[in-house]
Write a protein that holds these residues in place. Structure first.
Motif, PDB file in Angstrom:
ATOM      1  N   VAL B  23     -23.679  -6.046  -8.498  1.00  0.00           N
ATOM      2  CA  VAL B  23     -24.433  -5.821  -7.264  1.00  0.00           C
ATOM      3  C   VAL B  23     -23.700  -4.791  -6.400  1.00  0.00           C
ATOM      4  O   VAL B  23     -22.560  -5.020  -5.999  1.00  0.00           O
ATOM      5  N   PRO B  24     -24.358  -3.656  -6.115  1.00  0.00           N
ATOM      6  CA  PRO B  24     -23.723  -2.669  -5.240  1.00  0.00           C
ATOM      7  C   PRO B  24     -23.503  -3.256  -3.850  1.00  0.00           C
ATOM      8  O   PRO B  24     -24.314  -4.039  -3.372  1.00  0.00           O
ATOM      9  N   ILE B  25     -22.411  -2.878  -3.224  1.00  0.00           N
ATOM     10  CA  ILE B  25     -22.172  -3.279  -1.840  1.00  0.00           C
ATOM     11  C   ILE B  25     -21.723  -2.053  -1.050  1.00  0.00           C
ATOM     12  O   ILE B  25     -20.796  -1.365  -1.455  1.00  0.00           O
ATOM     13  N   ALA B  26     -22.449  -1.808   0.045  1.00  0.00           N
ATOM     14  CA  ALA B  26     -22.085  -0.699   0.938  1.00  0.00           C
ATOM     15  C   ALA B  26     -21.575  -1.331   2.231  1.00  0.00           C
ATOM     16  O   ALA B  26     -20.440  -1.786   2.288  1.00  0.00           O
ATOM     17  N   GLY B  27     -22.421  -1.413   3.281  1.00  0.00           N
ATOM     18  CA  GLY B  27     -21.984  -2.043   4.527  1.00  0.00           C
ATOM     19  C   GLY B  27     -21.797  -3.549   4.400  1.00  0.00           C
ATOM     20  O   GLY B  27     -21.137  -4.181   5.221  1.00  0.00           O
ATOM     21  N   GLY B  28     -22.415  -4.136   3.388  1.00  0.00           N
ATOM     22  CA  GLY B  28     -22.259  -5.570   3.151  1.00  0.00           C
ATOM     23  C   GLY B  28     -23.060  -6.453   4.097  1.00  0.00           C
ATOM     24  O   GLY B  28     -22.984  -7.683   4.010  1.00  0.00           O
ATOM     25  N   THR B  29     -23.852  -5.858   4.991  1.00  0.00           N
ATOM     26  CA  THR B  29     -24.505  -6.686   6.012  1.00  0.00           C
ATOM     27  C   THR B  29     -25.669  -7.512   5.452  1.00  0.00           C
ATOM     28  O   THR B  29     -26.124  -8.444   6.106  1.00  0.00           O
ATOM     29  N   ASP B  30     -26.152  -7.173   4.294  1.00  0.00           N
ATOM     30  CA  ASP B  30     -27.068  -8.072   3.582  1.00  0.00           C
ATOM     31  C   ASP B  30     -26.319  -8.839   2.493  1.00  0.00           C
ATOM     32  O   ASP B  30     -26.440 -10.059   2.384  1.00  0.00           O
ATOM     33  N   VAL B  31     -25.535  -8.129   1.700  1.00  0.00           N
ATOM     34  CA  VAL B  31     -24.892  -8.748   0.537  1.00  0.00           C
ATOM     35  C   VAL B  31     -23.943  -9.882   0.953  1.00  0.00           C
ATOM     36  O   VAL B  31     -23.963 -10.963   0.373  1.00  0.00           O
ATOM     37  N   MET B  32     -23.122  -9.637   1.971  1.00  0.00           N
ATOM     38  CA  MET B  32     -22.111 -10.645   2.304  1.00  0.00           C
ATOM     39  C   MET B  32     -22.722 -11.913   2.900  1.00  0.00           C
ATOM     40  O   MET B  32     -22.190 -12.998   2.723  1.00  0.00           O
ATOM     41  N   THR B  71     -23.969   5.412   7.958  1.00  0.00           N
ATOM     42  CA  THR B  71     -24.371   4.215   8.706  1.00  0.00           C
ATOM     43  C   THR B  71     -25.427   4.546   9.770  1.00  0.00           C
ATOM     44  O   THR B  71     -25.623   5.704  10.130  1.00  0.00           O
ATOM     45  N   TYR B  72     -26.037   3.487  10.307  1.00  0.00           N
ATOM     46  CA  TYR B  72     -26.990   3.662  11.417  1.00  0.00           C
ATOM     47  C   TYR B  72     -26.322   4.349  12.599  1.00  0.00           C
ATOM     48  O   TYR B  72     -26.921   5.207  13.245  1.00  0.00           O
ATOM     49  N   THR B  73     -25.092   3.960  12.892  1.00  0.00           N
ATOM     50  CA  THR B  73     -24.400   4.566  14.033  1.00  0.00           C
ATOM     51  C   THR B  73     -24.294   6.076  13.843  1.00  0.00           C
ATOM     52  O   THR B  73     -24.515   6.845  14.779  1.00  0.00           O
ATOM     53  N   VAL B  93     -31.605  -1.701  15.181  1.00  0.00           N
ATOM     54  CA  VAL B  93     -31.025  -2.569  14.147  1.00  0.00           C
ATOM     55  C   VAL B  93     -29.873  -3.393  14.734  1.00  0.00           C
ATOM     56  O   VAL B  93     -28.950  -2.841  15.336  1.00  0.00           O
ATOM     57  N   GLY B  94     -29.955  -4.705  14.539  1.00  0.00           N
ATOM     58  CA  GLY B  94     -28.847  -5.622  14.799  1.00  0.00           C
ATOM     59  C   GLY B  94     -28.116  -5.381  16.097  1.00  0.00           C
ATOM     60  O   GLY B  94     -28.678  -5.439  17.188  1.00  0.00           O
ATOM     61  N   SER B  95     -26.826  -5.118  15.976  1.00  0.00           N
ATOM     62  CA  SER B  95     -25.903  -4.960  17.099  1.00  0.00           C
ATOM     63  C   SER B  95     -25.006  -3.773  16.765  1.00  0.00           C
ATOM     64  O   SER B  95     -25.065  -3.255  15.650  1.00  0.00           O
ATOM     65  N   GLY B 102     -23.929  -1.047   8.552  1.00  0.00           N
ATOM     66  CA  GLY B 102     -25.179  -1.031   7.778  1.00  0.00           C
ATOM     67  C   GLY B 102     -25.643   0.396   7.513  1.00  0.00           C
ATOM     68  O   GLY B 102     -25.424   1.299   8.313  1.00  0.00           O
ATOM     69  N   THR B 103     -26.284   0.581   6.369  1.00  0.00           N
ATOM     70  CA  THR B 103     -26.729   1.908   5.934  1.00  0.00           C
ATOM     71  C   THR B 103     -28.231   1.925   5.644  1.00  0.00           C
ATOM     72  O   THR B 103     -28.828   0.876   5.373  1.00  0.00           O
ATOM     73  N   ILE B 104     -28.798   3.125   5.667  1.00  0.00           N
ATOM     74  CA  ILE B 104     -30.214   3.277   5.290  1.00  0.00           C
ATOM     75  C   ILE B 104     -30.378   2.908   3.810  1.00  0.00           C
ATOM     76  O   ILE B 104     -31.325   2.232   3.422  1.00  0.00           O
ATOM     77  N   GLY B 106     -28.683   0.820   2.121  1.00  0.00           N
ATOM     78  CA  GLY B 106     -28.627  -0.643   2.010  1.00  0.00           C
ATOM     79  C   GLY B 106     -29.943  -1.272   2.433  1.00  0.00           C
ATOM     80  O   GLY B 106     -30.392  -2.259   1.842  1.00  0.00           O
ATOM     81  N   ASN B 107     -30.575  -0.706   3.450  1.00  0.00           N
ATOM     82  CA  ASN B 107     -31.895  -1.179   3.882  1.00  0.00           C
ATOM     83  C   ASN B 107     -32.890  -1.019   2.731  1.00  0.00           C
ATOM     84  O   ASN B 107     -33.695  -1.920   2.445  1.00  0.00           O
ATOM     85  N   LEU B 108     -32.816   0.127   2.038  1.00  0.00           N
ATOM     86  CA  LEU B 108     -33.691   0.370   0.886  1.00  0.00           C
ATOM     87  C   LEU B 108     -33.366  -0.588  -0.243  1.00  0.00           C
ATOM     88  O   LEU B 108     -34.254  -1.156  -0.878  1.00  0.00           O
ATOM     89  N   GLY B 115     -37.434  -4.461   6.959  1.00  0.00           N
ATOM     90  CA  GLY B 115     -36.373  -3.467   7.167  1.00  0.00           C
ATOM     91  C   GLY B 115     -36.847  -2.370   8.124  1.00  0.00           C
ATOM     92  O   GLY B 115     -37.940  -1.830   7.971  1.00  0.00           O
ATOM     93  N   ASP B 116     -36.023  -2.049   9.085  1.00  0.00           N
ATOM     94  CA  ASP B 116     -36.483  -1.156  10.150  1.00  0.00           C
ATOM     95  C   ASP B 116     -36.503   0.317   9.765  1.00  0.00           C
ATOM     96  O   ASP B 116     -37.129   1.121  10.455  1.00  0.00           O
ATOM     97  N   ALA B 117     -35.812   0.706   8.711  1.00  0.00           N
ATOM     98  CA  ALA B 117     -35.843   2.126   8.329  1.00  0.00           C
ATOM     99  C   ALA B 117     -37.153   2.486   7.622  1.00  0.00           C
ATOM    100  O   ALA B 117     -37.579   3.648   7.650  1.00  0.00           O
ATOM    101  N   LEU B 158     -28.401   3.855  -9.113  1.00  0.00           N
ATOM    102  CA  LEU B 158     -27.886   3.689  -7.755  1.00  0.00           C
ATOM    103  C   LEU B 158     -28.580   4.703  -6.853  1.00  0.00           C
ATOM    104  O   LEU B 158     -29.057   5.742  -7.327  1.00  0.00           O
ATOM    105  N   ILE B 159     -28.617   4.386  -5.561  1.00  0.00           N
ATOM    106  CA  ILE B 159     -29.139   5.356  -4.595  1.00  0.00           C
ATOM    107  C   ILE B 159     -28.007   6.308  -4.229  1.00  0.00           C
ATOM    108  O   ILE B 159     -26.932   5.871  -3.819  1.00  0.00           O
ATOM    109  N   ARG B 160     -28.257   7.577  -4.404  1.00  0.00           N
ATOM    110  CA  ARG B 160     -27.275   8.580  -4.043  1.00  0.00           C
ATOM    111  C   ARG B 160     -27.499   9.042  -2.597  1.00  0.00           C
ATOM    112  O   ARG B 160     -26.565   9.255  -1.842  1.00  0.00           O
TER     113      ARG B 160
END
Ligand SMILES: Cc1cc2nc3c(=O)[nH]c(=O)nc-3n(C[C@H](O)[C@H](O)[C@H](O)COP(=O)(O)OP(=O)(O)OC[C@H]3O[C@@H](n4cnc5c(N)ncnc54)[C@H](O)[C@@H]3O)c2cc1C
Ligand code: FES
Ligand code: FES
Lengths: 157, 284
Positions: B23-32, B71-73, B93-95, B102-104, B106-108, B115-117, B158-160
């Motif tokens: 399982v790919p993990i980027a920001g981890g805000t869904d995965v974790m 990331t969103y930021t 998105v979130g806080s 979090g990343t776009i 990851g949203n995909l 998902g807001d994106a 993977l998403i590039r």
């Protein structure tokens, strides 16, 4: 797994880490740093907020392996020995701490806010702390503390 | 469980090909969240955060290619002027802590209907750059979402990056929720005016099994707007547009809202977003 990361300026090793473990768990249970709190483990409460390479994040949502060779600063790393950081002092003086569970996360989030924006408006403060929940204070004293910390910061610079 | 830490993009693709269940993990805000709550015990996590190829974005005349780890930021701070709709969505998105990780992409990857994106990616006709050891393909956003939390990536892909067209015209995004932060959308709506093409693009979130475009509403309103004169929107056009958007949704009743409320709210959001975007066009 065995992991190495820099925490509060010191190189630290953690052993026997389970690959799905969070940075929060490693900090609290393996490195003896219980300042960051574990309240929700799902990014909702902010009580685990730490800096990861200078960016404020929820330690519960960072996989410990993602912090390898990175720099982590926790609430324990903000004070200079016995001298509290101005943000910490302002929280104490404003009466912004009741049970204290939310406090470490709010301190780090506030520290991050005023580093980026030394004179935040009330709206900007609310926005910056939207991811930190407090069940005790009703937030008014926290806002007072943040305003005071920002004034101090502005006076310094 | 294994923790795989590829250092380069080719290495990440090779790992994913060898271990498609990783399982790919980027920001981890869904995965974790899933791992912390034992909802998911993947045989391996594939950490993408060390891959330099994924951390940047680049622009050509037609689009911005946003690397999967942006990331969103960073979207808000670095791309706000050129991709106003995506930046608006990112701000909701979130806080700050969530937006800092979090990343776009990851949203995909999560492909949640909420998902807001997604709505603005649909409205702009964005596409997803998917890559595997077999090669690269561009998946249009409309074809990317295939079911509730299901997307069209192959197990070794993977998403590039995400390619977001630079659209010359106003963009809007709105979402309904109980507070201004930390809200999973009850429903959401995005709109983009492509001024040279005289077209309105739309995207609906959290009101169907997948994010979706409201094509009939787009066709109707693109033809009904006074593009040349820049006059006010004729009476009834906003309301009709809202109705057509609401008809395109197939919402459900759940803890966040009823289907009827979602339909109603979507019609209101669509009408208001159109009015805001048109006002901006009139003043431009
Ligand atoms: C407290 C909280 C609030 C939130 N609020 C919102 C909100 O308001 N709006 C919203 O839309 N979302 C929200 N989310 C959900 C989440 O933050 C977003 O979906 C975010 O975009 C996920 O990005 P990430 O990088 O953290 O993804 P991750 O958790 O790292 O990954 C998410 C999914 O994408 C896959 N993935 C990641 N990168 C890739 C890649 N390069 N290629 C292929 N697959 C990949 C992963 O395997 C996983 O399935 C919230 C989450 C939390 C915890
Ligand atoms: S414990 Fe990390 S956000 Fe609540
Ligand atoms: S002081 Fe108790 S939760 Fe904030």
């Amino acid at each position: 797994m065995r992991l190495k990361m820099t925490v509060n300026g010191e190189s630290r090793d953690a052993d026997g880490v389970w690959p799905g473990e969070s940075l929060l768990y490693v900090l609290r249970e393996r490195l003896g740093l219980p300042g960051s709190k574990n309240a929700c483990e799902q990014g909702e409460c902010g009580s685990c907020t730490v800096y990861l390479d200078g960016v404020a994040v929820c330690a519960c949502l960072v996989a410990a392996g993602q912090a390898v060779d990175r720099e982590v600063i926790t609430v324990e790393g903000l004070a200079d020995g016995d001298r509290l950081d101005p943000v910490q002092e302002c929280f104490v003086q404003a009466g912004a701490v009741q049970c204290g569970f939310c406090t470490p996360g709010l301190i780090v989030a506030t520290h991050d806010l005023i580093a980026r924006n030394p004179s935040p408006s009330d709206e900007e403060i609310r926005e910056a702390l939207a991811g930190n929940l407090c069940r005790c204070t009703g937030y008014e004293k926290i806002l007072d503390a943040v305003r005071a910390a920002a004034r101090r910061k502005a006076a310094q610079t | 469980m294994d923790f795989l830490r590829p250092q380069t993009w080719p290495e990440a693709l090779a790992r994913k090909a060898e271990r498609p269940a990783a399982v790919p993990i980027a920001g981890g805000t869904d995965v974790m969240v899933e791992v912390n709550f034992d909802r998911r015990r993947p045989e391996a996590l594939l950490d993408l955060t060390r891959i330099p190829e994924l951390t940047g974005w680049e622009r050509d005349e037609r689009a911005i290619r946003i690397g999967a780890n942006v990331t969103y930021t960073r979207v808000i701070e670095e791309l706000g002027a050129e991709l106003p709709g995506l930046a608006m969505a990112s701000r909701t998105v979130g806080s700050p802590q969530i937006r800092n990780r979090g990343t776009i992409a990851g949203n995909l990857g999560a492909a949640s209907p909420a998902g807001d994106a997604h709505p603005i990616l649909l409205a702009l006709g964005a596409s997803v750059e998917a890559e595997s050891v077999r090669g690269t393909r561009l998946i249009p956003a409309v074809e990317f979402y295939v079911g509730v939390k299901r997307h069209s990536l192959a197990p070794d892909e993977l998403i590039r990056a995400v390619h977001v067209p630079l659209s010359p015209g106003p963009q809007q995004f709105s979402k309904i929720g109980t507070r201004n932060a930390m809200v999973i959308a009850v429903c959401s709506f995005a709109l983009a005016l492509d001024v040279p093409a005289r077209r309105v693009g739309t995207g609906i979130g959290s009101a169907a099994p997948t994010p979706r475009r409201a094509v009939a509403a787009e066709d109707y309103v693109s033809g009904a707007l006074p593009w040349e004169s820049r006059d006010p929107i004729p009476d009834g056009v906003g309301a009709r547009f809202g109705e057509l958007v609401a008809q395109t949704a197939s919402p459900i009743d759940d803890v966040r809202g009823s289907a009827a409320y979602r339909r109603h709210a979507l019609a209101v959001l669509a009408r208001r977003n159109l009015a805001w975007a048109w006002k901006e066009y009139q003043c431009a």
